[in-house]
Design an enzyme around this catalytic site. Structure first.
Site, PDB file in Angstrom:
ATOM      1  N   SER A 185       0.789  -1.231   0.000  1.00 11.86           N
ATOM      2  CA  SER A 185       0.000   0.000   0.000  1.00 11.86           C
ATOM      3  C   SER A 185       0.820   1.279   0.000  1.00 11.86           C
ATOM      4  CB  SER A 185      -0.937   0.004   1.212  1.00 11.86           C
ATOM      5  OG  SER A 185      -0.203  -0.039   2.423  1.00 11.86           O
ATOM      6  N   HIS A 213      -5.563  -4.047  -1.744  1.00 14.21           N
ATOM      7  CA  HIS A 213      -5.391  -3.007  -2.765  1.00 14.21           C
ATOM      8  C   HIS A 213      -5.459  -3.556  -4.190  1.00 14.21           C
ATOM      9  CE1 HIS A 213      -4.423   0.535  -0.284  1.00 14.21           C
ATOM     10  NE2 HIS A 213      -3.984  -0.362   0.580  1.00 14.21           N
ATOM     11  N   LYS A 244     -12.086  -0.280  -0.143  1.00 15.60           N
ATOM     12  CA  LYS A 244     -11.317   0.387  -1.198  1.00 15.60           C
ATOM     13  C   LYS A 244     -12.100   0.323  -2.514  1.00 15.60           C
ATOM     14  CE  LYS A 244      -7.005  -0.149   1.271  1.00 15.60           C
ATOM     15  NZ  LYS A 244      -7.640  -0.474   2.554  1.00 15.60           N
TER      16      LYS A 244
END
Length: 399
Positions: A185, A213, A244
């Protein structure tokens, strides 16, 4: 104020002031609009280059409508953990959808991916086992490993030779678990999953992959790094988040072999002692997955924009960290205060970015962590402004 606190108050003040001195401004910015390409923060309209809302689903009408609908049919919350009085039909439905989506046999829900990662190690490993972790893994993995009794080893970041050395050291352990972020990240690196899977096969180890991610971002249909490398169904344990690309809310999951999920349901403390995921999040996440399945062009556009973004920044003379395909595009500045100052100046010019420094990243590795989105092309002029201002600031700092 009691005497005990009075005696240590100065310690907390000095610790805070030391961090503030190194970083500069540490105040959180206050956003008064939904998360989107353009937001209002600190009473200023700005273009957002910081959120992990990669596909722009956080304010998508279908996601919001589904969240409202599920509140109407299943209530605001459960007031209970899953095993007592907190499992609704919608929880089972989402777990089945998640397992199918990432190619696993079963799945279980958590309040966050942080909790999901924290649940794995103590829930599965004993003192006779070993966990081997990438040196730059997420804080949730690090904290989870600290809580377990297994033997602990760290291999150098992305270094497969070092990983093999560690596997040789633990060859006599009962359970050997390799754990890695899919996309890191803070750095934007992509883990070499095929090599890790081969080493796991050679040394009879399990693999845990944190896809936080990469879910919704990588793979032809957004199923993550496992799909990207043609390894769906081959990873023993996958963790990820709904916070996310899948709408940006709360919640996370573990998807794994059925026997692993069965064991974690009765042993994983974050699952046993945290309230059930709220119906609004269940509804919004199910809608986000459906949107992703219906519109694969969202991820395709994201990757086109990522290439464009990286090229423009590199043409402007900046060193970008991470893989060329990663939408996480950190601009390396090294100096902590410089990173904060640049972020503050860009805010005044209508660009929302954040400076990252120690302890979030290693010392002398401060950076502006920019993120590419599906909306990037609409703000080409602003992107050039980012490049120009950063370059001017760096030149001044060197003089």
């Amino acid at each position: 104020m009691n005497k005990g606190y009075q005696a240590v108050k100065h310690h907390f003040i000095s610790a805070f002031e030391e961090i503030k001195k190194a970083k500069g401004n540490v105040d959180e910015r206050v956003i008064t609009t939904p998360q989107d390409a353009r937001i209002t923060a600190n009473r200023r309209s700005v273009i957002n280059f910081s959120s992990n809302n990669y596909l722009g689903l956080a304010n998508h009408p279908r996601v919001k409508e589904a969240a409202i609908r599920f509140v109407q049919t299943h209530g605001f919350g459960l007031g209970s953990v899953r095993f007592i009085c907190g499992t609704q039909d919608i929880h089972i439905r989402l777990e089945e959808e998640i397992a199918k989506f990432v190619g696993s046999e079963a799945a279980m829900l958590f309040s966050s991916c942080f909790d999901a990662n924290g649940a794995v190690f103590d829930g599965l490993l004993s003192k006779n086992d070993a966990v081997i972790s990438d040196g730059l893994n997420h804080a949730s993995i690090i904290d989870g490993i600290r809580l377990c009794r297994a033997k602990k080893f760290i291999y150098k970041h992305l270094d497969m030779s070092d990983l093999e050395k560690k596997l040789i050291k633990v060859k006599d352990c009962k359970v050997k678990l390799i754990v890695t972020d899919a996309i890191f990240s803070m750095d934007g690196d992509i883990t070499p999953l095929p090599q890790i899977l081969q080493l796991a096969k050679d040394y009879e180890a399990l693999v845990m992959l944190d896809e936080a991610h990469s879910t919704g971002v990588f793979g032809k249909t957004g199923r993550g790094i496992a799909e990207h490398f043609g390894a769906l169904g081959k990873v023993d344990i996958i963790t990820s988040t709904f916070g996310k690309a899948l709408g940006g809310s709360n919640g996370g999951f573990i998807a794994a072999r059925r026997e692993i999920v069965n064991l974690l349901r009765v042993k994983a403390r974050p699952y046993l002692f945290s309230n059930s995921v709220a119906p609004a999040i269940i509804g919004g996440t199910l809608a986000a997955i459906k949107i992703l399945e219906d519109t694969p062009e969202l991820a395709e556009k994201l990757h086109r924009n990522t290439k464009y973004f990286r090229k423009k920044m590199q043409d402007a003379g900046f060193k970008l960290l991470g893989d060329k395909e990663s939408p996480i595009c950190p601009v390396l500045l090294r100096n902590s205060k410089l990173a904060t100052e640049i972020a503050d100046e860009l805010m005044k010019l209508g660009i929302y970015v954040i400076g990252f420094s120690f302890p979030v990243v290693p010392k002398d590795m401060a950076r502006i962590r920019t993120v590419s989105y599906t909306h990037l092309r609409a703000h080409e002029t602003s992107l050039h402004l980012v490049c120009r201002l950063l370059l001017e600031k760096k030149k001044k700092k060197k003089k």
